[in-house]
Scaffold this active site. Structure first.
Site, PDB file in Angstrom:
ATOM      1  CG  ASP A  93       0.766  -2.121   6.230  1.00 41.57           C
ATOM      2  OD1 ASP A  93      -0.112  -2.093   7.103  1.00 41.57           O
ATOM      3  OD2 ASP A  93       0.619  -1.655   5.084  1.00 41.57           O
TER       4      ASP A  93
ATOM      5  CE  LYS B 191      -7.122   0.133   6.375  1.00 37.58           C
ATOM      6  NZ  LYS B 191      -7.928   0.463   5.197  1.00 37.58           N
TER       7      LYS B 191
ATOM      8  CB  CYS C 215      -3.620   3.264  -1.512  1.00 38.06           C
ATOM      9  SG  CYS C 215      -4.840   4.506  -1.158  1.00 38.06           S
TER      10      CYS C 215
ATOM     11  CG  HIS D  50      -1.907   0.981   1.417  1.00 36.77           C
ATOM     12  ND1 HIS D  50      -1.645   2.278   1.769  1.00 36.77           N
ATOM     13  CD2 HIS D  50      -3.251   0.897   1.276  1.00 36.77           C
ATOM     14  CE1 HIS D  50      -2.775   2.946   1.845  1.00 36.77           C
ATOM     15  NE2 HIS D  50      -3.772   2.140   1.542  1.00 36.77           N
TER      16      HIS D  50
ATOM     17  CD  GLN E  81      -6.773  -4.386   4.421  1.00 31.67           C
ATOM     18  OE1 GLN E  81      -7.702  -5.116   4.764  1.00 31.67           O
ATOM     19  NE2 GLN E  81      -6.972  -3.138   4.027  1.00 31.67           N
TER      20      GLN E  81
HETATM   21  C1  PLP Z   1      -2.311  -2.758   3.637  1.00 28.50           C
HETATM   22  C2  PLP Z   1      -2.627  -1.387   4.120  1.00 28.50           C
HETATM   23  N1  PLP Z   1      -1.672  -0.661   4.697  1.00 28.50           N
HETATM   24  C3  PLP Z   1      -1.898   0.587   5.151  1.00 28.50           C
HETATM   25  C4  PLP Z   1      -3.126   1.177   5.019  1.00 28.50           C
HETATM   26  C5  PLP Z   1      -3.336   2.570   5.527  1.00 28.50           C
HETATM   27  O1  PLP Z   1      -4.239   2.601   6.572  1.00 28.50           O
HETATM   28  P1  PLP Z   1      -4.782   4.013   7.108  1.00 28.50           P
HETATM   29  O2  PLP Z   1      -5.323   4.748   5.929  1.00 28.50           O
HETATM   30  O3  PLP Z   1      -5.822   3.619   8.095  1.00 28.50           O
HETATM   31  O4  PLP Z   1      -3.618   4.705   7.738  1.00 28.50           O
HETATM   32  C6  PLP Z   1      -4.153   0.468   4.407  1.00 28.50           C
HETATM   33  C7  PLP Z   1      -5.489   1.089   4.187  1.00 28.50           C
HETATM   34  O5  PLP Z   1      -6.222   0.732   3.308  1.00 28.50           O
HETATM   35  C8  PLP Z   1      -3.908  -0.854   3.948  1.00 28.50           C
HETATM   36  O6  PLP Z   1      -4.856  -1.567   3.359  1.00 28.50           O
END
Ligand code: PLP
Length: 411
Positions: free
Chosen positions: A199, A225, A365, A122, A202
């Site tokens: 990260d 999430k 993203c 992401h 998810q």
């Molecule tokens: C794999 C992953 N990493 C990071 C993020 C970023 O999360 P946030 O926008 O809540 O900071 C997301 C959000 O969709 C994600 O799916």
């Protein structure tokens, strides 16, 4: 798990019509809906106990502080960190990853060093490293993917070398529906004296996570999430690393003493929590964790797996529908990306919305991933604990109806 989903009633938002159809909410990888119970506990906190945390000696300040710190302890237990000092409240996964890049990265990355990520990251787990590499004249390396969208572990072994200082990988992809072996990656990283950043945006909402067992150095995730409010997230870091790292934001809360020309910092975790924190957000995360634990992450996994087992073969069966990621349901999470030949994914998502089915469409993203796959965008359905087999059937029917609609519309 069948259509008698016992948790669905906890989510009043799901009980509505969209475009005259019963809503089917399948945009859970973007954000999850909130249980009534979690929200009413947060409202009660505002009605009964709310005040600013830490500095006050009056009763409400003490109650508020107690609940805020109790939420931190719930997070610690939930991810099995060793100490509350290792649990930093942030705005979300993005904020957590930026914190690591700007603090640990700024101190430890030098010209010629290498940072290793993958093609499925992401932007939140890509741009902080890309910009750090640019600032420091370091090299950013991408681990390749296999044909079915899994991380190529042979390539990981090749790319992670003694030059590597940071490896940062998603535990679960927000596009390809795969789970990455981050424990194994941490072992590879450590064998080269690199730190492992995970990260978990998810993964934490969907599977048990034990940061001590993973032996990762940093772990990031977002509350929204996993059924908590927006604007709250967590950075877990190993205490010995966090102790050495400089703060990146300055102001109230994070100081010990402030003199005219110098200052010293508060102890962990507050050293990294400048300013009034998102108090109610943190408390909502604590209550969301209570809810997740009452349901059981194993039950969430079983529910999602039953849906994926049911729906993935049906999606693969639709002519002209291309499904990305592994084709075997056993290797696929509840995040399913797809495209209908000849139709832009935004049109597909609009068609599905006309049928009451909410999915996401776009690059998710993950523009370097889209480029790697030779795509501009995809549609994406993502399932969570309140979804059912009949929701999955509604998705399949809506895709077929949209396909027919556009076929007839263009004849
Ligand atoms: C794999 C992953 N990493 C990071 C993020 C970023 O999360 P946030 O926008 O809540 O900071 C997301 C959000 O969709 C994600 O799916």
């Amino acid at each position: 798990m069948d259509n008698n989903n016992v948790w669905r009633k906890d989510f009043p938002i799901l009980d509505q019509k969209v475009n005259d159809e019963d809503l089917v909410y399948l945009d859970n990888a973007a954000t999850t809906q909130k249980p009534k119970d979690v929200m009413s506990k947060v409202a009660n906190f505002y009605y009964s106990d709310y005040a600013n945390v830490h500095r006050g000696v009056h009763t409400l300040a003490e109650r508020s502080t107690e609940q805020f710190e109790a939420a931190r302890e719930k997070v610690r237990k939930f991810i099995n960190a060793n100490s509350d000092k290792e649990v930093i409240f942030t705005k979300g996964a993005t904020n957590s990853l930026n914190l690591v890049a700007q603090s640990y990265g700024e101190e430890n990355i030098h010209e010629g060093d290498e940072i290793v990520i993958s093609y499925m990251e992401h932007h939140s787990n890509l741009i902080p490293w890309q910009q750090l590499a640019l600032r420091k004249k370091a090299t950013l390396k991408y681990i390749e993917l296999t044909d079915d969208g899994q991380l190529d572990m042979d390539d990981a072994q090749r790319k992670i070398t003694d030059k590597t200082k940071i490896v940062s990988i998603a535990q679960s992809s927000n596009v390809l529906g795969v789970i990455n072996p981050v424990k194994e990656l941490a072992q590879i990283a450590h064998s080269h004296d690199a730190v492992m950043v995970v990260d978990g945006a998810q993964s934490v909402p969907n599977m048990p996570v034990d940061v001590t067992d993973l032996d990762c150095d940093f772990f990031a995730f977002s509350g929204h999430k996993m059924m908590a409010e927006t604007g709250i997230g967590v950075l877990y870091g190993k205490q010995e690393l966090l102790e050495q790292m400089p703060p990146v934001e300055f102001g109230g809360e994070m100081i010990e003493f402030v003199k005219k020309f110098d200052s010293s910092w508060n102890e962990l975790p507050w050293k990294f929590e400048a300013g009034t924190p998102n108090i109610a957000g943190a408390i909502s995360l604590g209550y969301a964790i209570d809810y997740l634990e009452s349901v059981g992450l194993d039950n969430i996994q079983k529910n999602t797996q039953a849906i994926v087992d049911h729906v993935l073969p049906k999606l693969l069966d639709i002519d002209d529908l291309e499904v990305y990621g592994p084709k075997d349901p056993a290797n696929h999470t509840g995040v399913i990306s797809f495209n209908l030949k000849g139709l832009h994914p935004h049109d597909l998502a609009t068609g599905l919305d006309m049928e009451g089915v909410a999915v996401r469409a776009g690059h998710h993203c993950a523009q370097p991933l889209m480029e790697y796959l030779g795509l501009s965008a995809t549609a994406r359905a993502s399932f969570y604990l309140y979804n059912t087999i009949s929701d999955a059937d509604r998705l399949v029917e809506a895709i077929k109806a949209t396909k027919e609609f556009f076929k007839n519309g263009t004849v």
